[in-house]
Design a protein around this motif. Structure first.
Motif, PDB file in Angstrom:
ATOM      1  N   THR A 272       0.828  -1.210   0.000  1.00 27.91           N
ATOM      2  CA  THR A 272       0.000   0.000   0.000  1.00 27.91           C
ATOM      3  C   THR A 272       0.858   1.254   0.000  1.00 27.91           C
ATOM      4  N   TYR A 273       1.897   1.277   0.820  1.00 38.29           N
ATOM      5  CA  TYR A 273       2.798   2.425   0.866  1.00 38.29           C
ATOM      6  C   TYR A 273       3.473   2.644  -0.483  1.00 38.29           C
ATOM      7  N   LEU A 274       3.852   1.543  -1.136  1.00 44.37           N
ATOM      8  CA  LEU A 274       4.511   1.640  -2.436  1.00 44.37           C
ATOM      9  C   LEU A 274       3.541   2.181  -3.484  1.00 44.37           C
ATOM     10  N   ALA A 275       2.302   1.680  -3.491  1.00 43.75           N
ATOM     11  CA  ALA A 275       1.324   2.128  -4.484  1.00 43.75           C
ATOM     12  C   ALA A 275       1.001   3.610  -4.314  1.00 43.75           C
ATOM     13  N   ARG A 276       1.009   4.090  -3.081  1.00 43.70           N
ATOM     14  CA  ARG A 276       0.699   5.498  -2.821  1.00 43.70           C
ATOM     15  C   ARG A 276       1.943   6.389  -2.837  1.00 43.70           C
ATOM     16  N   ASN A 277       3.103   5.785  -3.027  1.00 41.77           N
ATOM     17  CA  ASN A 277       4.365   6.539  -2.984  1.00 41.77           C
ATOM     18  C   ASN A 277       4.430   7.397  -1.722  1.00 41.77           C
ATOM     19  N   GLU A 278       4.220   6.783  -0.574  1.00 44.63           N
ATOM     20  CA  GLU A 278       4.214   7.527   0.686  1.00 44.63           C
ATOM     21  C   GLU A 278       5.600   8.105   0.943  1.00 44.63           C
ATOM     22  N   ARG A 279       5.623   9.399   1.301  1.00 45.72           N
ATOM     23  CA  ARG A 279       6.895  10.097   1.408  1.00 45.72           C
ATOM     24  C   ARG A 279       6.710  11.359   2.251  1.00 45.72           C
ATOM     25  N   ARG A 280       7.833  11.917   2.660  1.00 47.17           N
ATOM     26  CA  ARG A 280       7.888  13.212   3.334  1.00 47.17           C
ATOM     27  C   ARG A 280       8.870  14.086   2.552  1.00 47.17           C
ATOM     28  N   TYR A 281       8.444  15.280   2.202  1.00 41.00           N
ATOM     29  CA  TYR A 281       9.330  16.231   1.537  1.00 41.00           C
ATOM     30  C   TYR A 281       9.287  17.531   2.336  1.00 41.00           C
ATOM     31  N   ASN A 282      10.334  17.768   3.117  1.00 39.27           N
ATOM     32  CA  ASN A 282      10.367  18.893   4.048  1.00 39.27           C
ATOM     33  C   ASN A 282      11.423  19.905   3.626  1.00 39.27           C
ATOM     34  N   ARG A 314       3.559  15.819   1.952  1.00 41.51           N
ATOM     35  CA  ARG A 314       3.622  14.378   2.194  1.00 41.51           C
ATOM     36  C   ARG A 314       2.461  13.669   1.510  1.00 41.51           C
ATOM     37  N   SER A 315       2.722  12.432   1.141  1.00 43.49           N
ATOM     38  CA  SER A 315       1.677  11.502   0.730  1.00 43.49           C
ATOM     39  C   SER A 315       1.443  10.569   1.902  1.00 43.49           C
ATOM     40  N   GLU A 316       0.213  10.601   2.427  1.00 45.72           N
ATOM     41  CA  GLU A 316      -0.052   9.850   3.650  1.00 45.72           C
ATOM     42  C   GLU A 316      -1.522   9.478   3.730  1.00 45.72           C
ATOM     43  N   ARG A 317      -1.787   8.206   3.989  1.00 47.65           N
ATOM     44  CA  ARG A 317      -3.147   7.704   4.197  1.00 47.65           C
ATOM     45  C   ARG A 317      -4.079   8.085   3.039  1.00 47.65           C
ATOM     46  N   ASN A 318      -3.573   7.921   1.843  1.00 47.97           N
ATOM     47  CA  ASN A 318      -4.339   8.149   0.617  1.00 47.97           C
ATOM     48  C   ASN A 318      -4.747   9.611   0.440  1.00 47.97           C
ATOM     49  N   THR A 319      -3.970  10.524   1.032  1.00 43.39           N
ATOM     50  CA  THR A 319      -4.176  11.953   0.830  1.00 43.39           C
ATOM     51  C   THR A 319      -2.832  12.615   0.553  1.00 43.39           C
ATOM     52  N   PHE A 320      -2.895  13.742  -0.133  1.00 43.32           N
ATOM     53  CA  PHE A 320      -1.709  14.577  -0.324  1.00 43.32           C
ATOM     54  C   PHE A 320      -1.861  15.776   0.596  1.00 43.32           C
ATOM     55  N   ARG A 321      -0.833  16.052   1.409  1.00 40.95           N
ATOM     56  CA  ARG A 321      -0.959  17.046   2.463  1.00 40.95           C
ATOM     57  C   ARG A 321       0.092  18.139   2.308  1.00 40.95           C
ATOM     58  N   ASP A 322      -0.361  19.377   2.387  1.00 42.55           N
ATOM     59  CA  ASP A 322       0.494  20.564   2.331  1.00 42.55           C
ATOM     60  C   ASP A 322       0.462  21.263   3.684  1.00 42.55           C
ATOM     61  N   LEU A 361      -3.497  21.919   4.325  1.00 50.63           N
ATOM     62  CA  LEU A 361      -4.416  21.600   3.229  1.00 50.63           C
ATOM     63  C   LEU A 361      -4.310  20.121   2.897  1.00 50.63           C
ATOM     64  N   PHE A 362      -5.463  19.441   2.855  1.00 51.68           N
ATOM     65  CA  PHE A 362      -5.519  18.030   2.471  1.00 51.68           C
ATOM     66  C   PHE A 362      -6.201  17.942   1.102  1.00 51.68           C
ATOM     67  N   TYR A 363      -5.550  17.216   0.169  1.00 50.32           N
ATOM     68  CA  TYR A 363      -6.110  16.977  -1.159  1.00 50.32           C
ATOM     69  C   TYR A 363      -6.241  15.479  -1.389  1.00 50.32           C
ATOM     70  N   ASN A 364      -7.026  15.116  -2.395  1.00 48.07           N
ATOM     71  CA  ASN A 364      -7.027  13.720  -2.793  1.00 48.07           C
ATOM     72  C   ASN A 364      -5.701  13.394  -3.469  1.00 48.07           C
ATOM     73  N   LEU A 365      -5.344  12.125  -3.503  1.00 46.17           N
ATOM     74  CA  LEU A 365      -4.104  11.685  -4.132  1.00 46.17           C
ATOM     75  C   LEU A 365      -4.375  11.433  -5.610  1.00 46.17           C
ATOM     76  N   SER A 366      -3.597  12.060  -6.478  1.00 48.11           N
ATOM     77  CA  SER A 366      -3.826  11.929  -7.910  1.00 48.11           C
ATOM     78  C   SER A 366      -3.396  10.547  -8.400  1.00 48.11           C
ATOM     79  N   ALA A 367      -3.657  10.268  -9.679  1.00 51.53           N
ATOM     80  CA  ALA A 367      -3.290   8.974 -10.262  1.00 51.53           C
ATOM     81  C   ALA A 367      -1.780   8.774 -10.281  1.00 51.53           C
TER      82      ALA A 367
END
Length: 492
Positions: A272-282, A314-322, A361-367
């Motif tokens: 799941t983490y791989l499919a969502r490319n879960e990451r932190r960019y600080n 970050r990409s986290e829990r199927n959301t993109f967060r700013d 800001l929470f957004y949906n995760l794009s394709a």
């Protein structure tokens, strides 16, 4: 996990002219240099302070790669420092404090319960969370670790303290370049330059650039960090320092595995983490200034002020967060020394103020696992930590010393929702606590001492622990939350 090969090139801008070393006569007594620490908010002799303190010098720091804080802190008794994925994502626990910040998801890349300082400026946020983006031991000159409960001095989330000092002590200009290479794509470059600035002062700059493919799939990371400063005397009684640090840190999160997945392939990533490319960019930075002024031989005052902007994605829990945050703070400390006969007292009175706020800001995760076009949440989470402390370090004689202190803290949250017609538009909650400290130290000889202390601490729920429970009345902050209150007894 990372085999490293390192080389160091040292260029001296001026040659040292040293006098011939003369061996001391036999049967003479050699005096060891006094070890002083500053994590106690004033320079103090380590053996006369009734706290468990370890100081790591620059020679030991240069013997490691310095990529993660676990590489050196794991050698300190009472400290558990573990890298989750072989990178800078380290869980840090000091005698049990910080254990609750070692989970996954929102806790990745952060620690709790332990206060971290860089040149005296807090890396720890007002709610008690600490991101380690700006900590790189390749830039450090010393590291002090307080393994005692330090809430009476530092307030919220100070079950232990890690104080990193980057100001070099030099007598001539120096420049260093240190490349390091290792397995799994490890490449690290460290540059350091410094020159003296008057008596006891220095101008310096450090730069590190690190990349690592990772041992597990989807665990690569890269970080560039700049650390610079200037400190020196202004007149006869005033010392001024200006400090700058900035970091650009991208970390991929491979996620947890089940035992069956570990047995099949321990290097794989969580699917799941791989499919969502879960990451932190600080991307973070801080500009701070420090001034210390001696009013007379027994009275002094010091103050610091800083601004710490942050842009976190970050990409986290199927959301993109700013996250766009600003962390502001200042303190003022007055000190007075009083001598009566053989007794010497140093009294410190200080006030700390730290505030952090900004848009979330929470957004949906794009394709493509980036930021989508649908805004799912828009909020602000403000946190403020005010603290007032008083401490007396009393030297009774040349062997026995006492420490008395107390601190009053107020930690306040102010949350707002900017969504159209939210159930609750704003919410507030505060926590307060008086934290005492008493301790004593007995010098057995020049290299050994006995100490004991009783102290307390407070640790409030961090920002991502404040959400209301499902099914509770509408709120932005859980009204049932209480702080963790601790009392510790220590002999050593």
């Amino acid at each position: 996990m990372r085999a490293l090969i390192g080389t160091t090139i040292l260029l001296a801008a001026s040659a040292a002219s040293g006098a011939a070393q003369v061996a001391p006569p036999r049967d003479t007594t050699a005096s060891l240099p006094t070890v002083t620490v500053t994590a106690t908010r004033a320079a103090a002799e380590i053996l006369a302070t009734p706290l468990a303190i370890t100081k790591i010098n620059v020679e030991n720091l240069r013997s490691i790669s310095g990529f993660g804080v676990d590489e050196i802190l794991s050698r300190v008794p009472g400290v558990l420092a573990q890298s989750r994925y072989g990178t800078g994502d380290v869980r840090l626990v000091i005698r049990g404090f910080g254990a609750r910040g070692a989970g996954d998801r929102s806790n990745s890349g952060t620690s709790r319960g332990v206060r971290v300082l860089l040149d005296g400026f807090p890396e720890t946020e007002p709610d008690g969370r600490t991101a380690l983006d700006q900590i790189d031991f390749a830039t450090a000159q010393s590291v002090e670790v307080i393994r005692s409960n330090a809430g009476s001095l530092w307030g919220n989330a100070a079950g232990g303290v890690v104080n990193v000092t980057t100001v070099p002590s030099i007598s001539r200009p120096t420049a260093e370049f240190q490349p390091m290479f290792g397995s799994y794509g490890m490449a690290r470059y460290v540059g350091r330059v410094a020159m003296p600035l008057g008596p006891g002062g220095a101008v310096y700059a450090n730069f590190t650039n690190t990349s690592f493919d990772g041992w597990r799939a989807h665990s690569s990371t890269r970080r560039a960090l700049l650390n610079a400063g200037a400190t020196g005397l202004v007149g006869d009684r005033t010392r001024l320092g200006v400090f700058l640090t900035a970091a650009n840190n991208l970390m991929h999160v491979p996620g947890p595995l089940t035992q069956a997945e570990v047995d099949a392939d321990p290097r794989q990533a969580n699917a799941t983490y791989l499919a969502r490319n879960e990451r932190r960019y600080n991307r973070t930075g801080r500009l701070g200034a420090l001034v210390e002024h001696s009013i007379d031989a027994t009275t002094s005052v010091s103050s610091m002020v800083y601004v710490n902007p942050k842009y976190l994605q970050r990409s986290e829990r199927n959301t993109f967060r700013d996250f766009t945050r600003y962390h502001l703070g200042a303190n003022v400390i007055g000190r007075k020394e009083i001598t009566t006969g053989s007794m010497h007292s140093r009294i410190s009175l200080g006030v700390d103020e730290a505030y952090q706020d900004g848009a979330i800001l929470f957004y949906n995760l794009s394709a493509t696992q980036g930021r989508g076009t649908t805004l799912t949440d828009n909020k602000g989470e403000g946190a403020n930590n005010f603290g007032l402390f008083l401490q007396n370090e009393l030297t009774v004689n040349d062997r026995f010393s006492l420490l008395f202190g107390a601190r009053y803290d107020v930690v306040s949250y102010r949350y707002r929702s900017f969504l159209p017609n939210p159930p609750v538009r704003s919410d507030r909650k505060s926590f307060d606590r008086i934290t005492p400290k008493i301790g004593g130290s007995w010098m057995l000889n020049a290299t050994h001492s006995l100490y004991a202390n009783i102290g307390g601490g407070i640790e409030v729920p961090a920002g991502n622990e404040t959400d209301p429970t499902p099914g509770s009345p509408p709120a932005l902050l859980n009204p049932l939350l209480d702080p963790i209150i601790s009392t510790t007894y220590e002999v050593g």
